[in-house]
Write a protein that holds these residues in place. Structure first.
Motif, short mmCIF file in Angstrom:
data_model
loop_
_atom_site.label_atom_id
_atom_site.label_comp_id
_atom_site.label_asym_id
_atom_site.label_seq_id
_atom_site.Cartn_x
_atom_site.Cartn_y
_atom_site.Cartn_z
N TYR A 189 0.76 -1.26 0.00
CA TYR A 189 0.02 -0.23 -0.14
C TYR A 189 0.77 1.26 0.03
O TYR A 189 0.34 2.39 -0.01
N HIS A 190 2.09 1.07 -0.18
CA HIS A 190 2.96 2.40 -0.24
C HIS A 190 3.05 3.43 0.99
O HIS A 190 2.86 4.30 0.70
N ILE A 191 3.09 2.49 2.09
CA ILE A 191 2.99 3.48 3.16
C ILE A 191 4.29 3.46 3.78
O ILE A 191 4.89 2.46 4.77
N GLY A 192 5.06 4.41 3.56
CA GLY A 192 6.48 4.70 4.09
C GLY A 192 6.60 5.02 5.55
O GLY A 192 7.83 4.48 6.25
N TRP A 193 5.59 5.37 6.19
CA TRP A 193 5.74 5.70 7.95
C TRP A 193 5.68 4.80 8.58
O TRP A 193 5.85 4.86 9.64
N LEU A 194 5.41 3.36 8.18
CA LEU A 194 5.02 2.35 9.02
C LEU A 194 6.29 1.84 9.42
O LEU A 194 7.03 1.52 8.65
N PRO A 195 6.34 1.36 10.89
CA PRO A 195 7.73 0.68 11.15
C PRO A 195 7.59 -0.79 10.71
O PRO A 195 6.38 -1.15 10.06
N GLU A 196 8.69 -1.53 11.03
CA GLU A 196 8.69 -2.80 10.57
C GLU A 196 7.75 -3.86 11.26
O GLU A 196 7.22 -4.68 10.56
N GLY A 197 7.41 -3.50 12.29
CA GLY A 197 6.58 -4.23 13.16
C GLY A 197 6.28 -3.63 14.44
O GLY A 197 6.77 -2.54 14.95
N ALA A 198 5.11 -4.32 15.36
CA ALA A 198 4.75 -3.81 16.51
C ALA A 198 4.02 -4.86 17.37
O ALA A 198 3.51 -5.79 16.72
N HIS A 199 4.02 -4.53 18.65
CA HIS A 199 3.37 -5.38 19.72
C HIS A 199 2.29 -4.90 19.96
O HIS A 199 1.71 -3.76 20.22
N PHE A 200 1.13 -5.86 19.97
CA PHE A 200 -0.19 -5.53 20.01
C PHE A 200 -0.74 -6.42 21.43
O PHE A 200 -0.33 -7.76 21.32
#
Length: 266
Positions: A189-200
């Motif tokens: 989706y071409h979302i450059g600001w997302l980090p590589e991953g996250a804990h939820f």
């Protein structure tokens, strides 16, 4: 005359006794002696061998067919295996390794020949009725496989780090800690600001009444433990990835469907 007959009997008995001692094995004689039953010093007969004689009447196996209505009731009344989901208590599992035994046991209960798609547990009508109810550990394993599944439509890789269930009276709470890898969805989706991953972490409460389960949607809590994530961004991400804006209903219904497909609740 009687005396002669008595003497002759004694002589015959003595001769017979000597013959037995001479030609019959000591083991056989010992078995004969052991076969005597003594009561008040008197020996009485005891049967050593039965050969083909029937010592008791053989039990008869009677097959009775129940009416269809009663047979269905008998199946429905079959007691369920011990589980915290019926009896109360809690269960918690961490997934730091593979569980091949659980995978085999789950597959053995799903009556399909093709490869099992674990995501099917989260939907209605995608799986046939299971042969047997999933155990507590098997249910947790199914959730871990659902989180780990990834499709081209939703390239979101996940790992279920921990899942726990706690049941008190009519309330059941599901709690899970999940790590999501965003690299695939950011690229698509071409979302450059997302980090590589996250804990939820997510908590989903249910109400259980007479084996029927329903979601308490307004009390579902989803939190990003890695960085602050506004509610609006959660809604946007859920709508983008799953096509639904109401992430509470989405997750609540998915978990409920797993319970239904696992034959734990109806």
């Amino acid at each position: 005359m009687r005396i002669k007959i008595l003497l002759l009997s004694v002589a015959l008995c003595s001769a017979l006794s000597l013959f037995v001692r001479s030609y019959v094995s000591d083991r056989f004689v010992a078995r004969l002696e052991e076969g005597q039953v003594y009561s008040l010093g008197l020996a009485s007969e005891s049967r050593l061998f039965t050969f083909s004689e029937k010592t008791q009447e053989e039990p008869r196996i009677v097959s009775e067919s129940l009416p269809e209505s009663k047979s269905k009731e008998a199946v429905q009344e079959k007691p369920k295996a011990a589980s915290v989901f019926y009896e109360g208590g809690s269960i918690s599992m961490c997934f730091e390794e593979e569980y091949p035994d659980l995978e085999l046991s789950v597959k053995s209960k799903v009556p399909i020949d093709e490869e099992l798609v674990y995501r099917s547990f989260a939907f209605q009508g995608r799986l046939p009725e299971l042969k047997e109810t999933l155990s507590d550990a098997e249910l947790c394993y199914v959730f871990s496989k659902i989180v780990a599944s990834c499709t081209p439509a939703v390239p979101l890789k996940g790992k279920l780090e921990q899942i726990s269930f706690e049941k008190k009276e009519d309330h059941l709470n599901a709690y899970a800690e999940i790590y999501l890898d965003f690299t695939g969805i950011a690229k698509q989706y071409h979302i450059g600001w997302l980090p590589e991953g996250a804990h939820f972490s997510i908590s989903i409460p249910f109400l259980v009444k007479k084996s029927e389960i329903s979601v308490i949607s307004d009390k579902i809590v989803l939190i990003c433990d890695t960085f602050p994530l506004p509610e609006a961004l959660l809604v946007f991400g859920c709508n983008m990835a799953f096509g639904k804006r109401d992430y509470r209903t989405l997750f609540g219904e998915a978990v409920k469907n797993v319970f239904l497909n696992a034959k734990i609740y109806t």
